[in-house]
Design an enzyme around this catalytic site. Structure first.
Site, short mmCIF file in Angstrom:
data_model
loop_
_atom_site.label_atom_id
_atom_site.label_comp_id
_atom_site.label_asym_id
_atom_site.label_seq_id
_atom_site.Cartn_x
_atom_site.Cartn_y
_atom_site.Cartn_z
N LYS A 79 -86.68 26.41 21.74
CA LYS A 79 -87.47 25.99 20.58
C LYS A 79 -87.24 26.93 19.40
CE LYS A 79 -92.29 24.74 19.46
NZ LYS A 79 -93.67 24.69 20.00
N SER A 154 -96.05 20.45 19.63
CA SER A 154 -95.02 20.71 18.64
C SER A 154 -93.64 20.94 19.25
CB SER A 154 -95.40 21.95 17.81
OG SER A 154 -95.48 23.11 18.63
N SER A 178 -98.71 22.37 23.21
CA SER A 178 -97.42 22.00 22.63
C SER A 178 -96.26 21.94 23.60
CB SER A 178 -97.07 22.96 21.48
OG SER A 178 -97.90 22.73 20.37
#
Length: 476
Positions: A79, A154, A178
């Protein structure tokens, strides 16, 4: 239901040399070239020649009989709020566009030590502020199960990359859900570790009392294997445990599973409610004791979270001033003009919304009324979880009230977007381990996942139980 080949399965193929690391990396690169334009899982990609060279080196070491980590040579994605030395790290925000950290996050360093090959940085909601990966400053990520739907957020880029088969696993981060929510919406396994069990060194802070790095993967076994690589003490993170958590490889007899009734609300889509009922029935058939429990403070979790997380976010984002790194508004006459212009143009709407809320809730005259009360309420909620775990070993809950929704459906209504996290937030506030297991699909074929939570430190027990749930649903 069937699962695609797993990273842990690839481990044995690599050791027997039935497959090469170069083949695996080339396959990932080919899939990125074929799928990325439609899915948009990545913000940046590593140099293909460097990746293939690294993979060939690992293959050569294996061919010579030299000792390498069992997982060496398997591709992984990271990420874009986790530092990878030399690779751009934007956190999905214009304000960090072009920034390349000169160091690795501890979790990334451990990936490298194990020989995993980082193919790229995945898309995300700006600084983690979102539940659909539509708040990225660069592009929207789409759900591989249906390209008209969101992948969750996210960590939507990481979840989509795994669901599309581009990589067998990826690192995400979980502040209020997330990792877990996009795992459920994309139909992959996701795990939020106990707070402090994985170092946050090199993770760009959102809400420092809740942020955690964790795995998204094709299976629970893969998630557990990736967690074993990145977890452990780190003197560079003062919140990290000074010791490894214990391991549980098998379920220690019959488990007691509580189903919080507050999570089974009218807001739940029928497919989600049915998934909880089906898993409860399966576990009862195994001889596990499945009972209803009550967590009445659940209704306050969303309010607690958005006050505390926004206050911490406003504090953490104060460092982006256009001076030290990242975007800086050019051609200004004064420092004040540069600061205001940089933050106005560099941050997106959701980031600004949370900065304003957090600054207000922590300001003089309002701190006691909002932030202090939210912190007290958080402790009451955590105590409620502790009391629940005196009577049950695990909690079984929904992770999202619904399956994936259409792109753009909630972008104009922040409250509706926030409500999608209503079931993921309580575990984050309590700092407890929580796993998401894909268990089927709704009538439109969109993935459904369920969540298993355990007491602090019971990460391996949660994962062992999650393997059981996974095996029951795969066998259907």
């Amino acid at each position: 239901m069937t699962r695609p080949p797993s990273a842990t399965g690839l481990r044995f193929q690599l050791s027997s040399r039935a497959v090469s690391s170069r083949d695996l990396v080339q396959e990932s690169l080919t899939k990125i070239d074929r799928l990325e334009a439609r899915i948009g899982a990545f913000i940046s990609r590593a140099d293909p020649e460097d990746l293939l060279s690294t993979a060939s080196h690992i293959d050569d070491l294996r061919a010579k009989g030299e000792e390498v980590h069992p997982l060496a040579g398997i591709p992984v994605a990271v990420k874009d709020n986790i530092a990878v030395r030399g690779m751009e790290m934007t956190c999905g925000s214009r304000i960090l566009e072009g920034y390349r950290p000169p160091y690795d996050a501890t979790a990334v360093g451990r990936l490298r030590d194990a020989g995993l090959i980082i193919v790229g940085k995945t898309n995300m909601d700006e600084f983690g502020f979102g539940s659909s990966t539509e708040n990225s400053a660069f592009h929207t990520t789409r759900n591989p199960a249906n390209l008209d739907m969101v992948p969750g957020g996210s960590s939507g880029g990481s979840a989509a990359a795994v669901a599309a088969g581009i990589v067998p696993w990826a690192l995400g981060t979980d502040t209020g859900g997330s990792i877990r929510q996009p795992a459920a919406l994309c139909g992959v396994a996701g795990f939020r570790p106990t707070f402090g069990s994985v170092s946050r060194y090199g993770l760009v802070s959102y809400a420092s009392s809740m942020d955690q790095i964790g795995p998204l993967a094709k299976s629970v076994d893969d998630a557990a294997a990736l967690l074993s690589v990145i977890a452990g003490p780190d003197p560079r993170d003062s919140t990290c445990f000074p010791h490894h958590l214990g391991q549980v490889d098998q379920i220690p007899g019959t488990l007691r599973v509580g189903v919080p009734q507050e999570y089974l609300s009218d807001a739940c889509q029928p497919a989600v409610t049915k998934a909880i009922a089906d898993v409860s029935e399966h576990l009862s058939a195994l001889g596990w004791k499945v009972t209803p429990v009550s967590l009445p403070l659940t209704e306050y979790a969303l309010s607690i979270y958005y006050i505390i997380a926004s206050v911490e976010a406003a504090s953490n984002l104060a460092r982006y001033d256009g001076v030290k790194y990242g975007y800086s508004l050019p051609d200004t006459d004064t420092w004040e003009e540069m600061l205001i212009g940089t933050r106005t143009k560099g941050f997106g709407d959701e980031a600004k919304r949370r900065i304003i809320l957090g600054t207000f809730a922590s300001s003089a005259g309002y701190q006691d009324q909002y932030y202090a009360r939210a912190c007290n309420a958080r402790e009451l909620l955590s105590a409620e979880f502790r009391r629940a775990f005196e009577n049950v070993d695990l909690l079984l809950t929904p992770i999202s009230p619904t399956t994936a929704w259409r792109l753009g459906e909630k972008t104009t209504d922040p409250i509706q977007m926030y409500l999608s996290d209503v079931f993921s937030i309580p575990a984050a506030l309590a700092g407890i381990p929580a796993s998401v297991i894909p268990v089927g699909a709704d009538a439109e074929g969109l993935p459904v996942g369920v969540q298993l939570c355990g007491p602090p430190g019971a990460d391996s027990l949660v994962l062992a139980a999650s393997r059981v749930v996974e095996s029951l649903t795969v066998a259907e």
